[in-house]
Design an enzyme around this catalytic site. Structure first.
Site, PDB file in Angstrom:
ATOM      1  N   LYS A 202       0.813  -1.210   0.000  1.00 13.71           N
ATOM      2  CA  LYS A 202       0.000   0.000   0.000  1.00 13.71           C
ATOM      3  C   LYS A 202       0.852   1.268   0.000  1.00 13.71           C
ATOM      4  CE  LYS A 202      -3.743   2.273   2.585  1.00 13.71           C
ATOM      5  NZ  LYS A 202      -4.653   2.165   3.758  1.00 13.71           N
ATOM      6  N   GLY A 268      -4.349  -2.717   6.396  1.00  9.47           N
ATOM      7  CA  GLY A 268      -3.674  -3.820   5.733  1.00  9.47           C
ATOM      8  C   GLY A 268      -4.276  -5.186   6.010  1.00  9.47           C
ATOM      9  N   ARG A 269      -4.546  -5.494   7.275  1.00  9.49           N
ATOM     10  CA  ARG A 269      -5.037  -6.833   7.600  1.00  9.49           C
ATOM     11  C   ARG A 269      -6.507  -7.023   7.256  1.00  9.49           C
ATOM     12  NH1 ARG A 269      -3.372  -4.024  11.797  1.00  9.49           N
ATOM     13  NH2 ARG A 269      -4.721  -3.445  13.547  1.00  9.49           N
ATOM     14  N   GLU A 354      -2.444  -8.709  15.932  1.00 10.08           N
ATOM     15  CA  GLU A 354      -2.019  -7.366  15.533  1.00 10.08           C
ATOM     16  C   GLU A 354      -3.102  -6.351  15.873  1.00 10.08           C
ATOM     17  OE1 GLU A 354       0.620  -6.792  12.004  1.00 10.08           O
ATOM     18  OE2 GLU A 354      -1.076  -5.622  11.241  1.00 10.08           O
ATOM     19  N   HIS A 385      -1.530 -35.686  16.393  1.00  5.86           N
ATOM     20  CA  HIS A 385      -0.314 -36.462  16.624  1.00  5.86           C
ATOM     21  C   HIS A 385       0.856 -35.568  17.035  1.00  5.86           C
ATOM     22  CE1 HIS A 385      -1.967 -40.281  15.022  1.00  5.86           C
ATOM     23  NE2 HIS A 385      -2.732 -39.445  14.327  1.00  5.86           N
ATOM     24  N   LYS A 509      10.486  -1.987  12.516  1.00  8.59           N
ATOM     25  CA  LYS A 509      10.991  -1.422  11.269  1.00  8.59           C
ATOM     26  C   LYS A 509      11.968  -0.280  11.539  1.00  8.59           C
ATOM     27  CE  LYS A 509       6.736  -2.343   8.633  1.00  8.59           C
ATOM     28  NZ  LYS A 509       5.623  -1.717   7.889  1.00  8.59           N
TER      29      LYS A 509
END
Length: 516
Positions: A202, A268-269, A354, A385, A509
């Protein structure tokens, strides 16, 4: 007026319920009421949600209904669907619901903007699918690789994998990791002459995506043995972009007619419903994508209009808050008895953690209660398992969502193949075994088990919710994802936190940049 939930009368009532129900067990709740499975099942948009195996009763549900009212559930719904800037730290609206026709606000330009954007990337996707758009060498594209990370990867990856049986040429692949191994393994089976890349970012500031785009460009240039002039032509033919940073994208060499934007009010999510879903449209076509949107829209309307005890997102939110804040669960598991939903836990990890992994409230004050649990998951029967031992006999309370689809909707490889039916039976068996322990066994088997030494003891009362889809289609998958989106939003409302920023992502970041 909403505030921290611990200040509400209903929170105090729930705390009292927790004390009075301290010795209540799931076998006792289920034995006391033969109608419990029916009464504690809700359905909408092709999804059935059975929460009868949760440590909850009518009194607790009543207190949660009061808590949702005290935290102004309806008011926050109106704000989000009406386009108010409920992401207050960034002064943004949160309108991913508008992408699927669920906007209730006064701005007539928003539906027009959505329609115009969709028309652009739908047209482009169909031209790629039909072979009208060709590669540098004049061939139709056989493969498309989505280069994105986080919200630009997880949703499209989930959907393209889940609906792969509905996909046609070109094949769609995904690369997110900065580690070059992922890209190498994806590209090693592809023909550079017929491979297109979607640069999905974006802001066009995500360094992982930028680095992978440079690597893809180098791979193409090496194949064509291109000089500088040819490299620019190859890039123009083999790349498109989803980004709002048009200047940077065009400066890198992607033409503006191949750059598709998304509104600033889409986080974004929550962006798979936007042009970020270009890879999805290429995989399943415009019709399939519109069905995905329609399923999400149906869940939007259900969330807005259904009463709490019939409201799937509200019920999931309630169960999560009860287990986390009152029963002390610190984790939540999502187990899918369908290979097609392999990437659902990955997607939900970002969506929920988030969004709600926050320790300060909307006013900047520290919270004094638990917010998002750690979410993990996997596939049944493989997880049976591995970590199911801890779920059954461990010392931690781990609530589960157990997701299944009908046997008729699963793939059968040969006549008499019963594996799809076995998956359904395992989903039910594990749900019952977690809730009842050995009491779920037939009497003859139970007696034999009781004769075993103490190390075979099962505590039982392990809460779990059964989520069942009769059919896994674009529509029901859209509804399933929207259900979890609204669960996440409503939990943020109750916890009085901003579910739509992610400062913890930004810090890493910045730290990387300082060390570079």
């Amino acid at each position: 007026m909403s505030t921290q939930p611990v200040q509400q009368p209903a929170w105090a009532a729930l705390t009292a319920h927790r004390t009075s129900h301290a010795t209540t067990s799931l076998p006792a709740l289920l034995a006391a009421d033969s109608t419990r499975p029916e009464r504690y099942t809700a359905q909408a948009a092709g999804i059935a949600l059975d929460y009868s195996r949760q440590l909850i009763d009518d009194d607790i549900l009543s207190s949660f209904e009061q808590l949702l009212e005290q935290q102004d559930m309806k008011g926050w719904q109106a704000k989000m669907f009406g386009g108010e800037a409920i992401n207050t730290s960034e002064n943004r609206a949160v309108l991913h619901v508008a992408l699927r026709g669920s906007y209730n606000g006064p701005d007539a330009n928003i539906p027009l903007e959505v329609s115009e954007n969709q028309s652009k990337y739908f047209t482009f996707a169909e031209a790629v699918r039909s072979g009208e758009i060709k590669s540098h060498s004049g061939e139709a594209f056989t493969d498309v690789v989505n280069l994105g990370i986080g919200g630009s990867d997880l949703g499209p990856r989930l959907i393209c994998h889940a609906l792969a049986d509905k996909a046609a040429t070109p094949r769609v692949h995904f690369v997110a990791n900065l580690d070059p191994t992922e890209m190498q393994r994806v590209l090693m089976g592809l023909n550079p002459g017929t491979t297109m890349f979607i640069l999905s970012s974006k802001s066009y500031s995500t360094m992982e995506t930028q680095a992978n785009a440079e690597a893809a460009n180098a791979w193409l240039s090496a194949h064509f043995n291109a000089d500088a002039a040819a490299t620019a032509s190859i890039k123009a033919a083999h790349f498109c972009a989803v980004s709002n940073n048009v200047k940077a994208v065009s400066g890198w060499g992607i033409s503006l007619d191949r750059c598709f934007s998304l509104p600033e009010w889409v986080g974004g999510r929550f962006s798979l419903w936007s042009a970020v879903g270009l890879s999805i449209v290429i995989a399943i076509g415009e019709k399939g994508f519109r069905e995905l949107l329609a399923g999400a829209h149906e869940m939007d309307q259900h969330f807005l209009n259904a009463p709490v005890r019939e409201n799937l997102p509200a019920l999931l939110a309630i169960l999560g808050i009860w287990n986390t804040d009152f029963l002390g669960a610190q984790t939540h598991g999502v187990i899918s008895y369908s290979e097609r939903l392999r990437y659902l836990p990955d997607y939900l990890q970002q969506l929920e953690m988030e969004s709600n992994g926050k320790c300060v409230d909307r006013d900047g004050n520290a919270v004094t209660y638990a917010t998002s649990p750690a979410l993990f998951g996997g596939l049944g029967t493989t997880t049976q398992h591995s970590f199911f031992q801890m779920l059954h006999q461990g010392t931690h309370l781990v609530p589960l969502d157990i997701i299944s689809i009908s046997a008729e909707d699963n793939i059968k490889s040969y006549d008499g193949d019963t594996r799809a039916e076995d998956l359904l039976l395992f989903a039910k068996a594990q749900s019952d075994a977690l809730a009842y322990g050995i009491e779920a066994l037939p009497a003859s088997l139970r007696d034999a088990w009781q004769a075993k030494p103490s190390y075979s003891h099962f505590p039982a009362s392990r809460p779990n919710t059964r989520i069942h889809l009769e059919h896994l289609t674009p529509s029901t998958l859209g509804a399933l994802i929207a259900m979890y989106e609204h669960k996440t939003f409503l939990q943020g409302v109750v916890w009085y936190i901003n579910s739509f920023d992610q400062w913890g992502v930004e810090l890493g970041k910045v730290m990387f940049g300082a060390m570079k």
